[in-house]
Motif scaffolding. Structure first.
Motif, PDB file in Angstrom:
ATOM      1  N   ASN A   1       0.792  -1.386   0.256  1.00 25.73           N
ATOM      2  CA  ASN A   1       0.095   0.020   0.198  1.00 25.73           C
ATOM      3  C   ASN A   1       1.127   1.399   0.057  1.00 25.73           C
TER       4      ASN A   1
ATOM      5  N   LYS B   1      -4.045   4.011   3.329  1.00 23.38           N
ATOM      6  CA  LYS B   1      -5.263   4.092   2.145  1.00 23.38           C
ATOM      7  C   LYS B   1      -4.993   4.948   1.180  1.00 23.38           C
ATOM      8  N   GLN B   2      -4.195   5.813   1.009  1.00 26.13           N
ATOM      9  CA  GLN B   2      -3.710   6.744   0.101  1.00 26.13           C
ATOM     10  C   GLN B   2      -3.116   6.039  -0.951  1.00 26.13           C
TER      11      GLN B   2
ATOM     12  N   LEU C   1      -2.995   2.906  -1.394  1.00 28.02           N
ATOM     13  CA  LEU C   1      -3.865   1.639  -2.049  1.00 28.02           C
ATOM     14  C   LEU C   1      -4.504   2.257  -3.054  1.00 28.02           C
ATOM     15  N   SER C   2      -5.030   3.480  -2.774  1.00 30.94           N
ATOM     16  CA  SER C   2      -5.836   3.999  -4.072  1.00 30.94           C
ATOM     17  C   SER C   2      -5.138   4.535  -5.003  1.00 30.94           C
ATOM     18  N   VAL C   3      -4.143   5.114  -4.842  1.00 29.90           N
ATOM     19  CA  VAL C   3      -3.148   5.607  -5.771  1.00 29.90           C
ATOM     20  C   VAL C   3      -2.392   4.414  -6.501  1.00 29.90           C
TER      21      VAL C   3
ATOM     22  N   LYS D   1      -4.123   1.550  -7.201  1.00 29.75           N
ATOM     23  CA  LYS D   1      -5.189   1.017  -8.024  1.00 29.75           C
ATOM     24  C   LYS D   1      -5.150   1.867  -8.966  1.00 29.75           C
ATOM     25  N   LEU D   2      -5.307   3.125  -9.055  1.00 29.63           N
ATOM     26  CA  LEU D   2      -5.438   4.268 -10.100  1.00 29.63           C
ATOM     27  C   LEU D   2      -4.532   4.012 -10.984  1.00 29.63           C
TER      28      LEU D   2
ATOM     29  N   HIS E   1      -7.450   8.720 -14.365  1.00 25.02           N
ATOM     30  CA  HIS E   1      -7.706   9.239 -12.864  1.00 25.02           C
ATOM     31  C   HIS E   1      -7.124  10.490 -12.528  1.00 25.02           C
TER      32      HIS E   1
END
Length: 241
Positions: free
Chosen positions: A117, A184-185, A187-189, A191-192, A201
């Motif tokens: 992550n 979490k940031q 993980l989001s980045v 995925k994006l 994105h």
């Protein structure tokens, strides 16, 4: 004729009497007469014993042109005008003007996963410092901080080496900054930017620029915030139209 000579002798006697009263013991016979140096040869003055011509005080008629220097008002007016123009020019050139910052739209040049992550994104930017003054400024330090909301993602300090920016000109600083997303940031980045569900994105990023410079021996600090939506596309892939 006799009356005129008698009147002149009377006036002469009265003048000698006045001179005796002033000196206390000067006889009229001791008084010497010389041509008045300022009367255009039309008059005479008396010199008492012990006096020299250099000690005489000459009386100049009120209407004599020598008492009215020509073009005095002109010279005074020119002097005042020149002083006013010089003061205005000094104020115009020395008056501090704005120094502004302009950041080109940051461009992502790559990203990499560095752990669970955690994602590192490399961003390339160009910072322009615009000097609107009529005198040069000296840039002391340049600092860039990148945030997403309240979370600091990265930053850089540019070594400007006391760069000088000449009057009415712009200097550009090209730099790359590495942004690190965690938790979490991250993980989001990941995925994006990895394109699991591929599409364009955007990342809402705030660039904070701090520049310290010197103008006329005075140290100034300039701050600026730039808001950008960064495109994050899959490496090797161009964004769709």
């Amino acid at each position: 004729m006799g009356a005129g000579a008698s009147n002149r002798r009377t006036v002469r006697g009265e003048y000698a009497s006045i001179q005796r009263n002033r000196s206390g013991s000067v006889e009229s016979a001791d008084v010497q007469t010389m041509t008045c140096p300022t009367c255009h040869g039309k008059g005479t003055v008396d010199i008492e014993p012990g006096q020299s011509p250099e000690q005489l005080v000459a009386l100049i008629p009120y209407r004599d042109k020598r008492l009215k220097p020509r073009r005095t008002k002109l010279y005074v007016g020119l002097t005042v005008t020149m002083c006013a123009i010089a003061s205005g020019l000094l104020l115009f050139f020395l008056l501090p003007r704005s120094v502004s910052l302009k950041l080109t739209e940051p461009r992502i040049i790559g990203y990499a996963e560095v752990g669970n992550n955690s994602v590192v994104v490399d961003v390339n930017c160009t910072l322009s410092i615009i000097n609107d003054n009529f005198l040069p400024i000296t840039v002391g330090s340049v600092e860039i901080t990148v945030r997403e909301t309240a979370v600091q993602l990265g930053g850089i300090v540019i070594n400007s080496s006391d760069a000088s920016i000449s009057m009415r000109s712009t200097k550009e600083f090209v730099y790359s900054v590495q942004l690190k997303f965690r938790g979490k940031q991250g993980l989001s980045v990941r995925k994006l930017c990895a394109g699991e569900d591929w599409r364009n994105h955007k990342l809402n990023i705030v660039f904070q620029e701090y520049v310290q410079y010197t103008f006329l021996m005075s140290s100034e600090k300039l701050e600026n915030d730039s808001y950008y939506l960064l495109n994050c596309i899959k490496p090797g892939t161009t964004a769709p139209p």
